[in-house]
Scaffold this active site. Structure first.
Site, PDB file in Angstrom:
ATOM      1  CB  CYS A 181      -6.563   0.147   4.875  1.00 42.72           C
ATOM      2  SG  CYS A 181      -4.917  -0.600   4.880  1.00 42.72           S
TER       3      CYS A 181
ATOM      4  CD  GLU B  48      -1.906   4.756   3.157  1.00 43.88           C
ATOM      5  OE1 GLU B  48      -2.997   5.336   3.164  1.00 43.88           O
ATOM      6  OE2 GLU B  48      -1.691   3.708   2.500  1.00 43.88           O
TER       7      GLU B  48
ATOM      8  CG  HIS C  34      -2.035  -0.969   1.146  1.00 43.98           C
ATOM      9  ND1 HIS C  34      -3.217  -0.810   1.846  1.00 43.98           N
ATOM     10  CD2 HIS C  34      -2.187  -2.131   0.448  1.00 43.98           C
ATOM     11  CE1 HIS C  34      -4.038  -1.812   1.591  1.00 43.98           C
ATOM     12  NE2 HIS C  34      -3.424  -2.638   0.753  1.00 43.98           N
TER      13      HIS C  34
END
Length: 204
Positions: free
Chosen positions: A88, A65, A63
């Site tokens: 998330c 991040e 992801h």
């Protein structure tokens, strides 16, 4: 709109557009030091296979991040993270465990967003959560809507209906642009994210 955006947001959306153009989920993130300097950036790379040091790719872990955190060669404790989409549950957990002190996100995520997680451990960290940015939320969801239609098949409307509740304008523009293939045309014509954001701003 572009000229009013801070540098971290500009880099976040550059990363998100690169992810879209590379076939991954269009989300970008950056980490900013307490002195205001961008010290790391990352994009979603779950559908890319890139063999580079300190890069996560071709994995559900990849992801935006997570890549921004993993790619950072400096200490991330007490830094600030920006993301084009609400982190998330996995990414928020990584933010908590790495002692990042502040989270900024452009678009809310009623499907997988995790910033509202609460327990005593998280609360002791004292993380500041800066809620969504309305204009940037529209930009993010225009691009995300196109991606969802092209890659989520039967689940597309189910997912989009959740985000539409909080940002109807972004989903509406995204649907129209998808029908017109505008983002694909912009990709083929090598538009920058600055040009795309200016096009979106004309519809807001």
């Amino acid at each position: 709109m572009w000229n009013k955006m801070s540098e971290p947001w500009k880099v976040c959306f550059e990363e998100a557009w690169e992810a879209y153009c590379s076939g991954s989920i269009p989300i970008g993130a950056v980490i900013v030091s307490k002195n205001g300097e961008i010290i790391s950036k990352g994009r979603n790379m779950i559908y890319e296979d890139i063999k580079e040091p300190r890069r996560l790719s071709k994995s559900r872990l990849a992801h935006a991040e997570m890549n921004a955190i993993y790619n950072c060669e400096e200490e991330v404790k007490n830094t600030i993270i920006y993301s084009t989409m609400e982190p998330c549950v996995m990414c928020f957990g990584a933010i908590v465990m790495n002692s990042i002190k502040e989270v900024n996100y452009a678009a809310r995520d009623g499907v997988a967003g995790g910033v509202n997680l609460k327990n005593s451990f998280i609360e002791k960290r004292g993380i500041k959560i800066n809620k969504h940015n309305p204009q940037l939320e529209i930009v993010q969801l225009v691009i995300k809507t196109d991606y969802i239609y092209r890659n989520r098949g039967d689940r597309a409307e189910e997912l989009l209906s959740v985000w539409e509740k909080t940002c109807p304008v972004g989903i509406q523009i995204g649907r129209q642009w998808y029908k017109e293939n505008r983002l694909l045309k912009f990709k083929e014509d090598k538009y920058s994210i600055e040009q795309i954001i200016e096009e979106i701003s004309k519809n807001i």
